[in-house]
Structures are given as structure tokens and as C-alpha cells.
Design a protein around this motif. Structure first.
Motif, PDB file in Angstrom:
ATOM      1  N   PRO A   8       0.852  -1.165  -0.024  1.00  0.00           N
ATOM      2  CA  PRO A   8      -0.143  -0.070   0.046  1.00  0.00           C
ATOM      3  C   PRO A   8       0.793   1.248   0.043  1.00  0.00           C
ATOM      4  O   PRO A   8       1.021   2.022   0.996  1.00  0.00           O
ATOM      5  CB  PRO A   8      -0.826  -0.037   1.326  1.00  0.00           C
ATOM      6  CG  PRO A   8      -0.027  -0.979   2.088  1.00  0.00           C
ATOM      7  CD  PRO A   8       0.761  -1.764   1.349  1.00  0.00           C
ATOM      8  N   ARG A  10       0.385   3.840  -1.536  1.00  0.00           N
ATOM      9  CA  ARG A  10      -0.148   5.390  -1.532  1.00  0.00           C
ATOM     10  C   ARG A  10      -0.651   5.656  -0.256  1.00  0.00           C
ATOM     11  O   ARG A  10      -0.636   6.934  -0.080  1.00  0.00           O
ATOM     12  CB  ARG A  10      -1.675   5.092  -2.447  1.00  0.00           C
ATOM     13  CG  ARG A  10      -1.433   4.853  -3.966  1.00  0.00           C
ATOM     14  CD  ARG A  10      -2.485   5.022  -4.751  1.00  0.00           C
ATOM     15  NE  ARG A  10      -2.080   4.772  -6.141  1.00  0.00           N
ATOM     16  CZ  ARG A  10      -2.897   4.016  -7.037  1.00  0.00           C
ATOM     17  NH1 ARG A  10      -3.808   3.287  -6.542  1.00  0.00           N
ATOM     18  NH2 ARG A  10      -2.557   3.877  -8.247  1.00  0.00           N
ATOM     19  N   GLU A  11      -0.758   4.935   0.747  1.00  0.00           N
ATOM     20  CA  GLU A  11      -1.140   4.771   2.171  1.00  0.00           C
ATOM     21  C   GLU A  11      -0.077   5.459   2.525  1.00  0.00           C
ATOM     22  O   GLU A  11      -0.185   6.516   3.462  1.00  0.00           O
ATOM     23  CB  GLU A  11      -1.864   3.776   2.603  1.00  0.00           C
ATOM     24  CG  GLU A  11      -2.446   3.898   3.927  1.00  0.00           C
ATOM     25  CD  GLU A  11      -3.581   4.761   3.747  1.00  0.00           C
ATOM     26  OE1 GLU A  11      -3.814   5.566   4.924  1.00  0.00           O
ATOM     27  OE2 GLU A  11      -4.438   4.677   2.870  1.00  0.00           O
ATOM     28  N   GLU A  12       0.963   5.042   2.370  1.00  0.00           N
ATOM     29  CA  GLU A  12       2.299   5.536   2.989  1.00  0.00           C
ATOM     30  C   GLU A  12       2.737   7.012   2.532  1.00  0.00           C
ATOM     31  O   GLU A  12       3.113   7.924   3.260  1.00  0.00           O
ATOM     32  CB  GLU A  12       3.695   4.556   2.736  1.00  0.00           C
ATOM     33  CG  GLU A  12       3.452   3.380   3.409  1.00  0.00           C
ATOM     34  CD  GLU A  12       4.558   2.454   2.729  1.00  0.00           C
ATOM     35  OE1 GLU A  12       5.736   3.058   2.425  1.00  0.00           O
ATOM     36  OE2 GLU A  12       4.509   1.425   3.446  1.00  0.00           O
ATOM     37  N   ARG A  14       0.542   9.278   1.451  1.00  0.00           N
ATOM     38  CA  ARG A  14      -0.353  10.113   2.230  1.00  0.00           C
ATOM     39  C   ARG A  14      -0.064  10.337   3.332  1.00  0.00           C
ATOM     40  O   ARG A  14      -0.199  11.479   3.953  1.00  0.00           O
ATOM     41  CB  ARG A  14      -1.679   9.600   2.150  1.00  0.00           C
ATOM     42  CG  ARG A  14      -2.669  10.045   1.042  1.00  0.00           C
ATOM     43  CD  ARG A  14      -4.113   9.516   1.386  1.00  0.00           C
ATOM     44  NE  ARG A  14      -4.470   8.814  -0.149  1.00  0.00           N
ATOM     45  CZ  ARG A  14      -5.106   7.945  -0.309  1.00  0.00           C
ATOM     46  NH1 ARG A  14      -5.544   6.986   0.770  1.00  0.00           N
ATOM     47  NH2 ARG A  14      -5.327   7.265  -1.536  1.00  0.00           N
ATOM     48  N   GLN A  15       0.467   9.428   4.186  1.00  0.00           N
ATOM     49  CA  GLN A  15       0.953   9.652   5.470  1.00  0.00           C
ATOM     50  C   GLN A  15       2.310  10.475   5.528  1.00  0.00           C
ATOM     51  O   GLN A  15       2.304  11.255   6.431  1.00  0.00           O
ATOM     52  CB  GLN A  15       1.041   8.178   6.250  1.00  0.00           C
ATOM     53  CG  GLN A  15       1.437   8.148   7.697  1.00  0.00           C
ATOM     54  CD  GLN A  15       0.135   8.484   8.467  1.00  0.00           C
ATOM     55  OE1 GLN A  15      -0.935   8.393   7.924  1.00  0.00           O
ATOM     56  NE2 GLN A  15       0.384   9.174   9.635  1.00  0.00           N
TER      57      GLN A  15
END
Length: 186
Positions: A8, A10-12, A14-15
Motif C-alpha cells: 500500500p 499510496r497510503e504511505e 499520504r501519511q
């Protein structure tokens, strides 16, 4: 062969962007607070400096006001002294004049006539008296009219009077003092 990344990411991402944003936001808030403190400190310094200058000026204004009051008091005392000096000088200058006026009053006074009251206000003499007859009053008026020391004789009142059983006339008159030129008073 094609590689497929199933992590994931993309999640990283965003974070990571969110963390960077929060760090930058914190830095901006801290920087804004520091700038606000510096500006506030500068204004406070300017205000205290201006208050010190105002206090200094006010202190000197009070000193100058006291000096001005002293100067006004001194000018008032000076004017009073000048007024006193002028009065004394005028009295000293009039001393010989009044002696001459009294001498001339005696010279113009005919026999059989005497003054009972004499008042002087400025250059005007008001007199009251008693005469043996009206002819004596007429003689006095002629002498006053021809005198170089007196002007404008004015007979205000003539009355018959009984003084110690004798017939007499009481009168009121006024005339002005006019000092003759220096060559006339000899």
C-alpha cells in the motif's frame, strides 16, 4: 516480465505528505509566534521610550511654567514700582505748582470775602465762601478771569446769608488751574 507492487504505497505516501504538512504547519505557527513576540517587544520598547520622553518634556514644561510665573510676577512688581515712581515724580513736579496756586488764590481774594470750603479734583477747584456783598463776589470773578493761573471761572450759586446779624452772601464757584508759561509766572 512485469513487476507488480502490491504494497500500500499510496497510503504511505499520504501519511508522509500529512506528516510533512503538520511539521511545516508547526514551523509556520512557531515562526509566526516568534515574529509576533518580536513585533510586540519592538512596540513596547517604542512606547516606553516615548513615555520616557513625554515625562522628560513634562518635567521641563513644569520648570518653564514656574519660571514664566516668576517672570510675570517680576514684571508686575516692576510695573508697580514704575507706577509708584511716576506718581512720586508727578507729585514732586506739582509741589511748586500747588504752592503757586494757593498764592494766586490769596492774591485774587478781595477784602471782605473768605472761603469756607475748597475742593480740588485734578485740575478743577470747587470753592464755597461768604462775601460781605455781591460786589465782592463780582470782584473775585474778575480777578479769577484775569489771573494767568486760573481759567473758566463759573459762579454756580449765590444766596443771601445772615452771619452774626450781618447781611452777607454765600456763594459756590469753580474754576480750572492752568499753569502759565514760565515767563508769565514772574
Amino acid at each position: 516480465m512485469a513487476t507488480i507492487n502490491l504494497l500500500p504505497w499510496r497510503e504511505e505516501r499520504r501519511q508522509q505528505i500529512k506528516t510533512e504538512f503538520l511539521v511545516i504547519l508547526g514551523a509556520v505557527v512557531v515562526l509566526g509566534a516568534v515574529i509576533a513576540l518580536i513585533v510586540m517587544s519592538a512596540y513596547n520598547s517604542a512606547i516606553s521610550s516615548q513615555e520616557a520622553r513625554n515625562a522628560y518634556i513634562q518635567q521641563h514644561i513644569e520648570v518653564i511654567n514656574r519660571e514664566v510665573a516668576e517672570i510675570k510676577d517680576l514684571e508686575q512688581r516692576r510695573q508697580q514700582l514704575l507706577d509708584r515712581m511716576s506718581i512720586i515724580q508727578s507729585l514732586q513736579g506739582e509741589r511748586p505748582l500747588i504752592v503757586r496756586v494757593f498764592d494766586e488764590m490769596v492774591r485774587t481774594l478781595p477784602d471782605g470775602l473768605f472761603y469756607t470750603r475748597i475742593d480740588r479734583s485734578d485740575k478743577r477747584i470747587n470753592a464755597e465762601g461768604v462775601a460781605e456783598s455781591n460786589n465782592r463776589i463780582s470782584s473775585l470773578m474778575r480777578k479769577l478771569d484775569t489771573s494767568p493761573w486760573f481759567d473758566n471761572p463759573n459762579l454756580a450759586d449765590v444766596k443771601a446769608a445772615d452771619i452774626l446779624g450781618d447781611q452777607a452772601s454765600s456763594f459756590k464757584l469753580s474754576y480750572s488751574i492752568s499753569a502759565p508759561a514760565p515767563d508769565e509766572d514772574k
